[in-house]
Design a protein around this motif. Structure first.
Motif, PDB file in Angstrom:
ATOM      1  N   ASP A   1       0.834  -1.206   0.000  1.00 62.66           N
ATOM      2  CA  ASP A   1       0.000   0.000   0.000  1.00 62.66           C
ATOM      3  C   ASP A   1       0.868   1.256   0.000  1.00 62.66           C
ATOM      4  OD1 ASP A   1      -2.316  -1.487  -0.038  1.00 62.66           O
ATOM      5  OD2 ASP A   1      -2.551  -1.464   2.145  1.00 62.66           O
ATOM      6  N   THR A   2       1.989   1.205   0.717  1.00 62.89           N
ATOM      7  CA  THR A   2       2.910   2.338   0.746  1.00 62.89           C
ATOM      8  C   THR A   2       3.526   2.556  -0.630  1.00 62.89           C
ATOM      9  OG1 THR A   2       3.425   1.875   3.063  1.00 62.89           O
ATOM     10  CG2 THR A   2       4.962   3.275   1.884  1.00 62.89           C
TER      11      THR A   2
ATOM     12  N   ASP B   1       3.773   5.503  -5.846  1.00 61.21           N
ATOM     13  CA  ASP B   1       3.584   5.532  -7.297  1.00 61.21           C
ATOM     14  C   ASP B   1       2.576   6.603  -7.690  1.00 61.21           C
ATOM     15  OD1 ASP B   1       5.406   3.493  -7.632  1.00 61.21           O
ATOM     16  OD2 ASP B   1       3.895   1.924  -7.919  1.00 61.21           O
ATOM     17  N   LEU B   2       1.479   6.697  -6.944  1.00 64.59           N
ATOM     18  CA  LEU B   2       0.475   7.723  -7.229  1.00 64.59           C
ATOM     19  C   LEU B   2       1.046   9.119  -7.014  1.00 64.59           C
ATOM     20  CD1 LEU B   2      -2.708   6.106  -5.628  1.00 64.59           C
ATOM     21  CD2 LEU B   2      -2.252   6.455  -8.066  1.00 64.59           C
ATOM     22  N   GLN B   3       1.810   9.279  -5.960  1.00 66.16           N
ATOM     23  CA  GLN B   3       2.422  10.579  -5.673  1.00 66.16           C
ATOM     24  C   GLN B   3       3.409  10.950  -6.785  1.00 66.16           C
ATOM     25  OE1 GLN B   3       4.705  10.748  -2.050  1.00 66.16           O
ATOM     26  NE2 GLN B   3       4.597  12.962  -1.958  1.00 66.16           N
ATOM     27  N   ALA B   4       4.223   9.981  -7.232  1.00 66.82           N
ATOM     28  CA  ALA B   4       5.174  10.247  -8.315  1.00 66.82           C
ATOM     29  C   ALA B   4       4.434  10.626  -9.595  1.00 66.82           C
ATOM     30  CB  ALA B   4       6.069   9.030  -8.548  1.00 66.82           C
TER      31      ALA B   4
ATOM     32  N   ASP C   1       2.414  17.475 -12.557  1.00 66.56           N
ATOM     33  CA  ASP C   1       2.619  18.873 -12.165  1.00 66.56           C
ATOM     34  C   ASP C   1       3.862  19.458 -12.827  1.00 66.56           C
ATOM     35  OD1 ASP C   1       0.375  18.634 -10.583  1.00 66.56           O
ATOM     36  OD2 ASP C   1       1.492  18.499  -8.691  1.00 66.56           O
ATOM     37  N   ALA C   2       4.933  18.664 -12.922  1.00 68.40           N
ATOM     38  CA  ALA C   2       6.170  19.142 -13.544  1.00 68.40           C
ATOM     39  C   ALA C   2       5.949  19.442 -15.026  1.00 68.40           C
ATOM     40  CB  ALA C   2       7.286  18.104 -13.372  1.00 68.40           C
ATOM     41  N   ARG C   3       5.234  18.550 -15.722  1.00 67.19           N
ATOM     42  CA  ARG C   3       4.943  18.794 -17.148  1.00 67.19           C
ATOM     43  C   ARG C   3       4.128  20.082 -17.322  1.00 67.19           C
ATOM     44  NH1 ARG C   3       4.990  13.181 -17.316  1.00 67.19           N
ATOM     45  NH2 ARG C   3       2.821  12.885 -16.748  1.00 67.19           N
ATOM     46  N   ARG C   4       3.149  20.262 -16.456  1.00 72.29           N
ATOM     47  CA  ARG C   4       2.312  21.462 -16.529  1.00 72.29           C
ATOM     48  C   ARG C   4       3.146  22.716 -16.297  1.00 72.29           C
ATOM     49  NH1 ARG C   4       0.408  24.456 -12.745  1.00 72.29           N
ATOM     50  NH2 ARG C   4       0.701  22.916 -11.103  1.00 72.29           N
TER      51      ARG C   4
END
Length: 135
Positions: A91-92, A97-100, A106-109
């Protein structure tokens, strides 16, 4: 009333392989100090037989007792657990993975929002340096 030694409660109290390894670490740390079981027992206020049981992995140690032992032999509590590899919880990992994924989005944006060429080149250089960094 007969005692059922196969009950789940009894099984939970039985020493595990981890208890035996912690006991071995206790013996190692005590011996490295040249401390006898009797001396350690007197320091902790228990019998030397109890120290024998801890070291042999026949008795489990409470967290409080492990802390007292760690202080008595001058070792951090984590030292007793160094031989153990602790696997990460799936689960961690899924959460990471979801956070990455969110961070990359966000970085692409943010890169898309950079208007001038000089700033865009600087951002690309920073990202390249991060991508090449050893992990």
């Amino acid at each position: 009333m007969s005692r059922d030694d196969t009950s789940p409660a009894h099984e939970a109290r039985k020493p595990t392989d981890a208890d035996r390894v912690v006991g071995q670490r206790l013996r190692q740390g005590r011996r490295e100090l040249g401390m006898t079981q009797e001396t350690l027992a007197a320091t902790l206020g228990v019998t030397f037989q109890q120290i024998q049981k801890y070291e042999a992995g026949h008795s489990r140690m409470s967290a409080g007792r492990l802390l007292e032992i760690a202080v008595a032999i001058g070792r951090p509590v984590s030292w007793f657990y160094e031989p153990f590899e602790i696997a990460e919880n799936p689960d961690t990992l899924r959460g990471r993975d979801l956070q990455a994924h969110d961070l990359k989005r966000d970085a692409r944006r943010l890169v898309d929002e950079i208007a001038d060429l000089e700033s865009l080149q600087a951002a690309v250089h920073v990202l390249q340096a991060l991508a090449l960094r050893p992990r």
